[in-house]
Write a protein that holds these residues in place. Structure first.
Motif, PDB file in Angstrom:
ATOM      1  N   PHE A 294     -15.066  -6.049 -15.440  1.00  0.00           N
ATOM      2  CA  PHE A 294     -13.978  -5.976 -14.478  1.00  0.00           C
ATOM      3  C   PHE A 294     -13.085  -4.649 -14.691  1.00  0.00           C
ATOM      4  O   PHE A 294     -12.795  -4.826 -15.815  1.00  0.00           O
ATOM      5  N   ASP A 295     -12.907  -3.956 -13.854  1.00  0.00           N
ATOM      6  CA  ASP A 295     -11.767  -2.748 -14.161  1.00  0.00           C
ATOM      7  C   ASP A 295     -10.969  -3.003 -13.055  1.00  0.00           C
ATOM      8  O   ASP A 295     -10.967  -2.990 -11.668  1.00  0.00           O
ATOM      9  N   PRO A 296      -9.733  -3.366 -13.336  1.00  0.00           N
ATOM     10  CA  PRO A 296      -8.544  -3.790 -12.391  1.00  0.00           C
ATOM     11  C   PRO A 296      -8.079  -2.786 -11.691  1.00  0.00           C
ATOM     12  O   PRO A 296      -7.690  -2.972 -10.410  1.00  0.00           O
ATOM     13  N   THR A 297      -8.136  -1.486 -11.906  1.00  0.00           N
ATOM     14  CA  THR A 297      -7.762  -0.302 -11.235  1.00  0.00           C
ATOM     15  C   THR A 297      -8.525  -0.026 -10.297  1.00  0.00           C
ATOM     16  O   THR A 297      -8.060   0.191  -9.068  1.00  0.00           O
ATOM     17  N   LYS A 298      -9.943  -0.204 -10.448  1.00  0.00           N
ATOM     18  CA  LYS A 298     -10.706  -0.083  -9.551  1.00  0.00           C
ATOM     19  C   LYS A 298     -10.468  -0.983  -8.171  1.00  0.00           C
ATOM     20  O   LYS A 298     -10.529  -0.868  -6.895  1.00  0.00           O
ATOM     21  N   SER A 299     -10.365  -2.223  -9.039  1.00  0.00           N
ATOM     22  CA  SER A 299     -10.144  -3.282  -7.794  1.00  0.00           C
ATOM     23  C   SER A 299      -8.811  -3.135  -7.144  1.00  0.00           C
ATOM     24  O   SER A 299      -8.862  -3.495  -5.682  1.00  0.00           O
ATOM     25  N   LEU A 300      -7.602  -2.635  -7.748  1.00  0.00           N
ATOM     26  CA  LEU A 300      -6.583  -2.510  -6.989  1.00  0.00           C
ATOM     27  C   LEU A 300      -6.777  -1.540  -5.953  1.00  0.00           C
ATOM     28  O   LEU A 300      -6.255  -1.435  -4.754  1.00  0.00           O
ATOM     29  N   SER A 301      -7.584  -0.082  -6.133  1.00  0.00           N
ATOM     30  CA  SER A 301      -7.757   0.707  -5.275  1.00  0.00           C
ATOM     31  C   SER A 301      -8.646   0.386  -4.121  1.00  0.00           C
ATOM     32  O   SER A 301      -8.299   0.815  -3.048  1.00  0.00           O
ATOM     33  N   ALA A 302      -9.613  -0.393  -4.412  1.00  0.00           N
ATOM     34  CA  ALA A 302     -10.489  -0.748  -3.409  1.00  0.00           C
ATOM     35  C   ALA A 302      -9.845  -1.795  -2.267  1.00  0.00           C
ATOM     36  O   ALA A 302      -9.976  -1.721  -1.162  1.00  0.00           O
ATOM     37  N   GLU A 303      -9.062  -2.705  -3.020  1.00  0.00           N
ATOM     38  CA  GLU A 303      -8.286  -3.508  -2.049  1.00  0.00           C
ATOM     39  C   GLU A 303      -7.289  -2.807  -1.134  1.00  0.00           C
ATOM     40  O   GLU A 303      -6.876  -3.264  -0.082  1.00  0.00           O
ATOM     41  N   LYS A 304      -6.753  -1.787  -1.826  1.00  0.00           N
ATOM     42  CA  LYS A 304      -5.751  -0.829  -0.951  1.00  0.00           C
ATOM     43  C   LYS A 304      -6.459  -0.211   0.194  1.00  0.00           C
ATOM     44  O   LYS A 304      -5.779  -0.329   1.432  1.00  0.00           O
ATOM     45  N   ASP A 305      -7.561   0.375   0.099  1.00  0.00           N
ATOM     46  CA  ASP A 305      -8.222   0.894   1.152  1.00  0.00           C
ATOM     47  C   ASP A 305      -8.725  -0.079   2.031  1.00  0.00           C
ATOM     48  O   ASP A 305      -8.575   0.274   3.568  1.00  0.00           O
ATOM     49  N   SER A 306      -8.914  -1.347   1.844  1.00  0.00           N
ATOM     50  CA  SER A 306      -9.534  -2.303   2.601  1.00  0.00           C
ATOM     51  C   SER A 306      -8.311  -3.040   3.618  1.00  0.00           C
ATOM     52  O   SER A 306      -8.496  -3.159   4.749  1.00  0.00           O
ATOM     53  N   LEU A 307      -7.148  -2.760   2.939  1.00  0.00           N
ATOM     54  CA  LEU A 307      -5.982  -3.445   3.647  1.00  0.00           C
ATOM     55  C   LEU A 307      -5.520  -2.254   4.456  1.00  0.00           C
ATOM     56  O   LEU A 307      -5.075  -2.721   5.574  1.00  0.00           O
ATOM     57  N   ASP A 308      -5.651  -0.850   4.457  1.00  0.00           N
ATOM     58  CA  ASP A 308      -5.367   0.102   5.176  1.00  0.00           C
ATOM     59  C   ASP A 308      -5.912   0.064   6.439  1.00  0.00           C
ATOM     60  O   ASP A 308      -5.360   0.478   7.371  1.00  0.00           O
ATOM     61  N   ILE A 309      -7.345  -0.350   6.444  1.00  0.00           N
ATOM     62  CA  ILE A 309      -8.024  -0.156   7.774  1.00  0.00           C
ATOM     63  C   ILE A 309      -8.001  -1.393   8.495  1.00  0.00           C
ATOM     64  O   ILE A 309      -8.760  -1.658   9.688  1.00  0.00           O
ATOM     65  N   VAL A 310      -7.438  -2.384   8.062  1.00  0.00           N
ATOM     66  CA  VAL A 310      -7.038  -3.696   8.992  1.00  0.00           C
ATOM     67  C   VAL A 310      -6.590  -3.569  10.105  1.00  0.00           C
ATOM     68  O   VAL A 310      -5.445  -2.836  10.309  1.00  0.00           O
ATOM     69  N   GLN A 311      -7.304  -3.864  11.315  1.00  0.00           N
ATOM     70  CA  GLN A 311      -6.774  -3.817  12.659  1.00  0.00           C
ATOM     71  C   GLN A 311      -6.121  -5.057  13.006  1.00  0.00           C
ATOM     72  O   GLN A 311      -6.762  -6.135  13.159  1.00  0.00           O
ATOM     73  N   HIS A 312      -4.781  -5.066  13.266  1.00  0.00           N
ATOM     74  CA  HIS A 312      -3.927  -6.388  13.628  1.00  0.00           C
ATOM     75  C   HIS A 312      -4.142  -6.795  14.956  1.00  0.00           C
ATOM     76  O   HIS A 312      -3.903  -5.813  15.856  1.00  0.00           O
TER      77      HIS A 312
ATOM     78  N   THR B  73       0.835  -1.129   0.034  1.00  0.00           N
ATOM     79  CA  THR B  73       0.038  -0.065   0.122  1.00  0.00           C
ATOM     80  C   THR B  73       0.843   1.210  -0.082  1.00  0.00           C
ATOM     81  O   THR B  73       0.282   2.289  -0.017  1.00  0.00           O
ATOM     82  N   ASN B  74       1.989   1.298   0.064  1.00  0.00           N
ATOM     83  CA  ASN B  74       2.958   2.377   0.069  1.00  0.00           C
ATOM     84  C   ASN B  74       2.714   3.314  -1.347  1.00  0.00           C
ATOM     85  O   ASN B  74       2.419   2.769  -2.343  1.00  0.00           O
ATOM     86  N   GLU B  75       2.758   4.702  -1.083  1.00  0.00           N
ATOM     87  CA  GLU B  75       2.623   5.496  -2.171  1.00  0.00           C
ATOM     88  C   GLU B  75       3.422   5.726  -3.178  1.00  0.00           C
ATOM     89  O   GLU B  75       3.266   6.320  -4.396  1.00  0.00           O
ATOM     90  N   GLU B  76       4.837   5.431  -2.935  1.00  0.00           N
ATOM     91  CA  GLU B  76       5.704   5.163  -3.984  1.00  0.00           C
ATOM     92  C   GLU B  76       5.625   4.039  -4.887  1.00  0.00           C
ATOM     93  O   GLU B  76       5.478   4.274  -6.185  1.00  0.00           O
ATOM     94  N   ASN B  77       5.846   2.758  -4.600  1.00  0.00           N
ATOM     95  CA  ASN B  77       5.909   1.749  -5.433  1.00  0.00           C
ATOM     96  C   ASN B  77       5.042   0.490  -5.061  1.00  0.00           C
ATOM     97  O   ASN B  77       5.357  -0.743  -5.123  1.00  0.00           O
ATOM     98  N   GLY B  78       4.057   1.016  -4.029  1.00  0.00           N
ATOM     99  CA  GLY B  78       3.184  -0.324  -3.537  1.00  0.00           C
ATOM    100  C   GLY B  78       2.482  -1.074  -5.005  1.00  0.00           C
ATOM    101  O   GLY B  78       2.045  -0.482  -5.846  1.00  0.00           O
ATOM    102  N   LEU B  79       2.273  -2.434  -4.386  1.00  0.00           N
ATOM    103  CA  LEU B  79       1.959  -3.138  -5.610  1.00  0.00           C
ATOM    104  C   LEU B  79       0.230  -2.626  -5.566  1.00  0.00           C
ATOM    105  O   LEU B  79      -0.164  -2.949  -7.025  1.00  0.00           O
ATOM    106  N   LEU B  80      -0.553  -2.244  -4.681  1.00  0.00           N
ATOM    107  CA  LEU B  80      -2.001  -1.955  -4.927  1.00  0.00           C
ATOM    108  C   LEU B  80      -1.986  -0.507  -5.137  1.00  0.00           C
ATOM    109  O   LEU B  80      -3.148   0.070  -5.410  1.00  0.00           O
ATOM    110  N   HIS B  81      -0.999   0.539  -5.196  1.00  0.00           N
ATOM    111  CA  HIS B  81      -1.091   1.919  -5.359  1.00  0.00           C
ATOM    112  C   HIS B  81      -1.294   2.089  -6.933  1.00  0.00           C
ATOM    113  O   HIS B  81      -0.531   1.557  -7.839  1.00  0.00           O
ATOM    114  N   VAL B  82      -2.281   2.865  -7.285  1.00  0.00           N
ATOM    115  CA  VAL B  82      -2.575   3.194  -8.650  1.00  0.00           C
ATOM    116  C   VAL B  82      -2.341   4.808  -8.951  1.00  0.00           C
ATOM    117  O   VAL B  82      -3.368   5.264  -8.366  1.00  0.00           O
TER     118      VAL B  82
END
Length: 246
Positions: free
Chosen positions: A208-226, A80-89
């Motif tokens: 299916f729009d892969p860019t929307k799916s990546l962004s939605a998954e990034k937001d979902s992973l950011d709010i996970v409480q470990h 999820t990092n903003e520079e080169n994260g796999l889910l950042h679009v």
């Protein structure tokens, strides 16, 4: 007061059964016609790669509590990092992807074929039902219903004194149109039994729009409480062992 009707058996033999059989046959025929009209497209390596990234991110969310907090934070930063994260679009990349998707002639042609394979058979079938079977009371539902269901179940019958549980032939057509997924799953298989409700929802877009799916998954992973569960499991195991020793 609502009236009870005695339905003629000829209505069952010449309206209810033929209408149901025709709806099933049209659904099966439409599936094979759409399969023949579908053009072969080689898999897009970029889309496959993005799909695998989404699956990896979902696996990380599912097993987040079974790894230490530091390991989870490192993995989440990797995604999820903003520079080169796999889910950042980036925004420009997302806009280019959408423009490319709408400008692809093959994708637009496939979507048009899917819409035609749905609209034309259903239009002809509805015209057939409306011409030959309009005004028939085809069946009765074996449980009571409220007045809110009258417009849905008695389309084409303007009699307020008829009990709500009676179904008109036109309403029976719509019930079969949106409710045959279970039967199609037995005939065509679970993956091919997409009902008309989902088809109508997809008529306005290109799937299916892969860019929307990546962004939605990034937001979902950011709010996970470990919350690491393994220390609790060790404590429980120690408590169980102490009880057994005692």
């Amino acid at each position: 007061m609502a009236e009870d009707l005695v339905l003629d058996t000829a209505i069952r033999d010449w309206v209810l059964v033929p209408l149901s059989v025709v709806m099933v046959l049209i659904g099966v025929l439409r599936y094979f016609v759409a399969k023949l009209m579908r053009s072969f497209q080689p898999p897009d390596r970029k889309a496959l790669k993005e799909g695998q990234v989404v699956l990896r991110a979902r696996n990380l969310k599912a097993g987040a509590n079974f790894i230490p907090a530091k390991s989870f934070r490192v993995r989440r930063f990797y995604f999820t990092n903003e520079e080169n994260g796999l889910l950042h679009v980036p925004k420009d990349q997302a806009q280019n992807a959408q423009a490319q998707m709408f400008s692809d002639p093959n994708m637009a042609m496939d979507m048009m074929k899917k819409n035609l394979s749905m609209i034309i058979p259903q239009t002809l079938t509805f015209a057939w039902v409306n011409f030959f079977f309009s005004g028939f009371v085809a069946a009765k539902i074996p449980f009571p219903l409220t007045q809110r269901f009258r417009s849905m179940l008695q389309n084409g019958i303007d009699l307020s004194t008829v009990d709500v549980s009676y179904v008109s032939s036109r309403s029976w057509y719509f019930l079969n149109l949106f409710g045959l997924r279970g039967l199609f799953s037995l005939i065509l298989g679970e993956e091919n039994a997409q009902d008309d409700t989902q088809r109508m929802m997809q008529m306005g877009g290109f799937g299916f729009d892969p860019t929307k799916s990546l962004s939605a998954e990034k937001d979902s992973l950011d709010i996970v409480q470990h919350e690491w569960v393994l220390p609790k499991m060790e404590q429980r195991a120690e408590e169980v062992l102490r009880k057994l020793v005692k």
